[in-house]
Motif scaffolding. Structure first.
Motif, PDB file in Angstrom:
ATOM      1  N   ASN A 145       0.826  -1.194   0.000  1.00 55.55           N
ATOM      2  CA  ASN A 145       0.000   0.000   0.000  1.00 55.55           C
ATOM      3  C   ASN A 145       0.870   1.258   0.000  1.00 55.55           C
ATOM      4  N   ALA A 146       0.430   2.285  -0.712  1.00 59.09           N
ATOM      5  CA  ALA A 146       1.210   3.510  -0.874  1.00 59.09           C
ATOM      6  C   ALA A 146       1.548   4.163   0.459  1.00 59.09           C
ATOM      7  N   ASN A 179       5.936   2.655  -8.190  1.00 61.70           N
ATOM      8  CA  ASN A 179       5.410   2.722  -6.829  1.00 61.70           C
ATOM      9  C   ASN A 179       6.440   3.325  -5.873  1.00 61.70           C
ATOM     10  N   ALA A 180       7.679   2.902  -6.024  1.00 64.12           N
ATOM     11  CA  ALA A 180       8.738   3.456  -5.171  1.00 64.12           C
ATOM     12  C   ALA A 180       8.947   4.932  -5.465  1.00 64.12           C
ATOM     13  N   ILE A 181       8.989   5.281  -6.750  1.00 64.92           N
ATOM     14  CA  ILE A 181       9.198   6.675  -7.134  1.00 64.92           C
ATOM     15  C   ILE A 181       8.083   7.563  -6.598  1.00 64.92           C
ATOM     16  N   ASP A 206       8.541  10.567  -4.028  1.00 66.52           N
ATOM     17  CA  ASP A 206       8.171  11.905  -4.485  1.00 66.52           C
ATOM     18  C   ASP A 206       7.114  12.527  -3.569  1.00 66.52           C
ATOM     19  N   ALA A 207       6.182  11.702  -3.072  1.00 71.56           N
ATOM     20  CA  ALA A 207       5.117  12.211  -2.201  1.00 71.56           C
ATOM     21  C   ALA A 207       5.645  12.640  -0.836  1.00 71.56           C
ATOM     22  N   THR A 208       6.791  12.109  -0.432  1.00 67.01           N
ATOM     23  CA  THR A 208       7.362  12.446   0.885  1.00 67.01           C
ATOM     24  C   THR A 208       8.661  13.223   0.739  1.00 67.01           C
ATOM     25  N   LYS A 209       8.909  13.768  -0.433  1.00 72.71           N
ATOM     26  CA  LYS A 209      10.173  14.414  -0.771  1.00 72.71           C
ATOM     27  C   LYS A 209      10.632  15.377   0.334  1.00 72.71           C
ATOM     28  N   VAL A 223       7.881   4.060   5.183  1.00 72.10           N
ATOM     29  CA  VAL A 223       9.224   3.465   5.134  1.00 72.10           C
ATOM     30  C   VAL A 223      10.202   4.406   4.441  1.00 72.10           C
ATOM     31  N   ALA A 224       9.768   5.078   3.371  1.00 68.52           N
ATOM     32  CA  ALA A 224      10.641   6.032   2.671  1.00 68.52           C
ATOM     33  C   ALA A 224      11.079   7.144   3.609  1.00 68.52           C
TER      34      ALA A 224
END
Length: 593
Positions: A306-307, A356-358, A362-365, A313-314
């Motif tokens: 899930n995103a 998905n990783a990108i 990018d969403a948590t940049k 984790v990112a």
């Protein structure tokens, strides 16, 4: 007749129009697919190129590389640390596979070049003719009619003139080819030369030079094999592309800003830095922080998760990476920021990075986790078995202030039972246990085989053993406190301190935690287990792996799958595992990154 023709052409015209429309729609569909694909590629190539650049050690210390070969679809350029380009392979005969090796006699292998055994056939020889000037013996009408000096005048040392030296090499190319050799640029101690050939012996080099002098007046010398040289080699042809000596390091950079691969496996963002350490190379991968986070994320977890789990984790990975960039970083003395092993986090490059990783990165940049205004040490593990543990319970009360955000969390939502490493059993006989303890503990009070193990204290959840007592056959006692101290003493035998222990055949108790996804409450119950094993042996039954400190990666995804999934849920997930923290954008001296 015209009426008849009109009726017959009507369906044909309609069919033609339909075909044109269908063709146009098909074109638009294909065009849209291409646009999406290009945008997806662009995201990988550009969206992650933000923030700081970091250096990751791939080969260093006792793991230096003898040589290394990289491949890029549009080739590479070679640069010295000042950043001035020396040779660009995008327009140098289409060279796409480049090997970096030293200046000894080398033999080509499938993946790179290695030191040649004495007397073996040599692909790139260690003896080289270095030409510093030449003039033709043919006459004034030849293209070689001037004496060309390659030592620069009025130029700053270390500034390459790639166009110049290529032109000089071209003037003698016919002669060099006729003599069955090749020419390449060379940069030695701040001066430019033309390197002629590679030869397995001094005699072969001298023979070549004598033959060359038939056509040219020249100033030249023969240099011997030198392990401290940087040899850049066309891996396909085995010929030298350029020769460096007297420099601190050398960069290999894809010319098209693309990813590149190693012939031994691995795909990477960024560029490589080579540092010759007495004939072997320390190799550093320089890339942007967000590229590193995407690479690590793809290694640590399944990117089909899930995103919101991926975002959490990112953010943890990024926080720990930035925390390693300070002056106290253990690798600063090795000239890089992070290693590629479990010590800093396993790093295998970007070969597994997908959309998905990108998107998660990018969403948590630039987002990190802080406590009291400072980056936290965001500890984590793969599977924790239904609960985490506090830093105080892991190492003792004296450590609690060093990570007050690391507290016990009842994470009963974690589905560890059927997961690899979620359940484990270990068995050991009394004699082996005595040997293990006496070898690992200085001044161990035990003097004989262990006859009894007592669980003195557990964490508040009842999951982790925080104090344990070993008793030998002479009634000597050894007490060990702290779940991580206990796990480390028994490392290689137990996988975590979340265990129950006794003699084979005994009945022991285990705390089981249950999570209600509707009420989001956890309740515990006590379960009885009968230990199976060889007579007289101690049997440990446990769950989870690692320290139990911080975030469980699988636990995060399990939590999301049980309803904890809404926009930006990752922030609350992080705060579930780390207490009294903030999730915020990193700000540097230059402002928001």
């Amino acid at each position: 007749m015209s009426k008849s023709n009109g009726h017959s052409n009507g369906p044909e015209l309609k069919t033609l129009i339909v075909r044109i429309i269908a063709g146009f729609l098909g074109f638009m569909m294909i065009f849209s697919i291409i646009v999406v694909a290009v945008q997806s590629y662009a995201n990988m190539a550009t969206d992650l190129k933000v923030g700081d650049e970091i250096d990751v050690g791939l080969y260093y210390g006792s793991e230096l590389a003898e040589s290394f070969t990289a491949d890029a679809s549009k080739g590479f350029r070679i640069e010295i640390p000042c950043g001035e380009s020396f040779l660009s392979f995008d327009d140098a005969d289409g060279v796409k596979s480049v090997s970096i090796a030293n200046g000894e006699n080398l033999s080509k292998t499938e993946y790179s070049f290695t030191r040649a055994e004495e007397g073996a056939g040599v692909s790139v020889g260690g003896y080289r003719v270095m030409l510093s000037s030449y003039s033709t013996k043919v006459g004034a009408n030849s293209k070689n009619d001037n004496i060309i000096l390659f030592r620069p005048t009025g130029e700053t040392t270390g500034t390459f003139n790639a166009d110049n030296i290529r032109a000089y090499i071209e003037r003698i190319s016919d002669t060099v080819k006729r003599l069955d050799s090749y020419a390449a640029p060379a940069y030695i101690d701040g001066q430019y030369f033309i390197c002629l050939g590679g030869f397995a012996s001094a005699e072969l080099a001298e023979n070549f030079l004598d033959a060359f002098k038939v056509s040219y007046n020249c100033e030249a010398s023969i240099i011997e094999p030198d392990k401290n040289v940087y040899s850049v080699i066309d891996h396909k042809t085995g010929t030298l592309l350029c020769h460096f000596s007297g420099i601190d390091s050398l960069y290999l950079t894809p010319v098209a800003n693309e990813n590149f691969t190693s012939l031994t496996g691995g795909t990477y963002f960024g560029r490589l830095r080579f540092e010759n350490k007495g004939g072997e190379f320390q190799i550093i991968n320089t890339l942007y922080m967000e590229q590193y986070v995407a690479s690590r994320l793809s290694t640590e977890v399944d990117t089909s998760w899930n995103a919101e789990a991926l975002k959490a984790v990112a953010t943890v990975i990024r926080t720990n990476a930035y925390g390693s960039l300070d002056a106290d970083s253990p690798h600063k003395n090795e000239n890089f920021d992070l290693c590629s092993t479990a010590h800093c986090g396993v790093y295998h490059g970007c070969g597994s990075v997908d959309d998905n990783a990108i998107n998660a990165v990018d969403a948590t940049k630039n987002t990190v986790i802080k406590s009291d205004g400072k980056l936290i040490n965001a500890l984590y593990g793969s599977t924790y078995g239904g609960a985490t543990i506090s830093l105080a319970d892991a190492y003792g009360e004296g450590m609690s202030e060093k990570g007050k955000y690391l507290v016990e969390v009842l994470s009963a939502w974690e589905d560890f039972e059927d997961r690899s490493g979620g359940r484990w059993t270990a068995e050991i006989n009394p004699s082996e246990l005595y040997d293990l303890l006496s070898n690992r503990i200085s001044d161990c009070p035990l003097r004989g085989n262990v006859k009894e193990i007592n669980t003195v204290k557990r964490s508040e959840s009842g999951v982790y053993v925080t104090e344990i007592e070993f008793v030998d056959i002479f009634d000597n006692k050894l007490t060990v406190k702290g779940s991580e101290v206990i796990r480390n003493i028994l490392t290689g035998f137990v996988k975590s301190a979340a265990f129950s222990v006794g003699i084979a055949g005994d009945e022991v108790s285990e705390i089981t935690l249950h999570y209600n996804s509707d009420t989001k409450e956890t309740v515990s119950s006590e379960t009885k287990l009968t230990l199976s094993g060889a007579y007289g042996n101690f049997v440990f039954v446990g769950r989870g792996q690692g320290s139990g400190l911080g975030m469980s990666l699988n636990g995060v995804n399990d939590l999301v799958n049980k309803g904890y999934s809404y926009e930006n849920a990752y922030v609350d997930i992080i705060k579930t595992y780390y207490k009294d923290v903030s999730v915020e954008t990193l700000v540097t001296d230059e402002g928001a990154v």
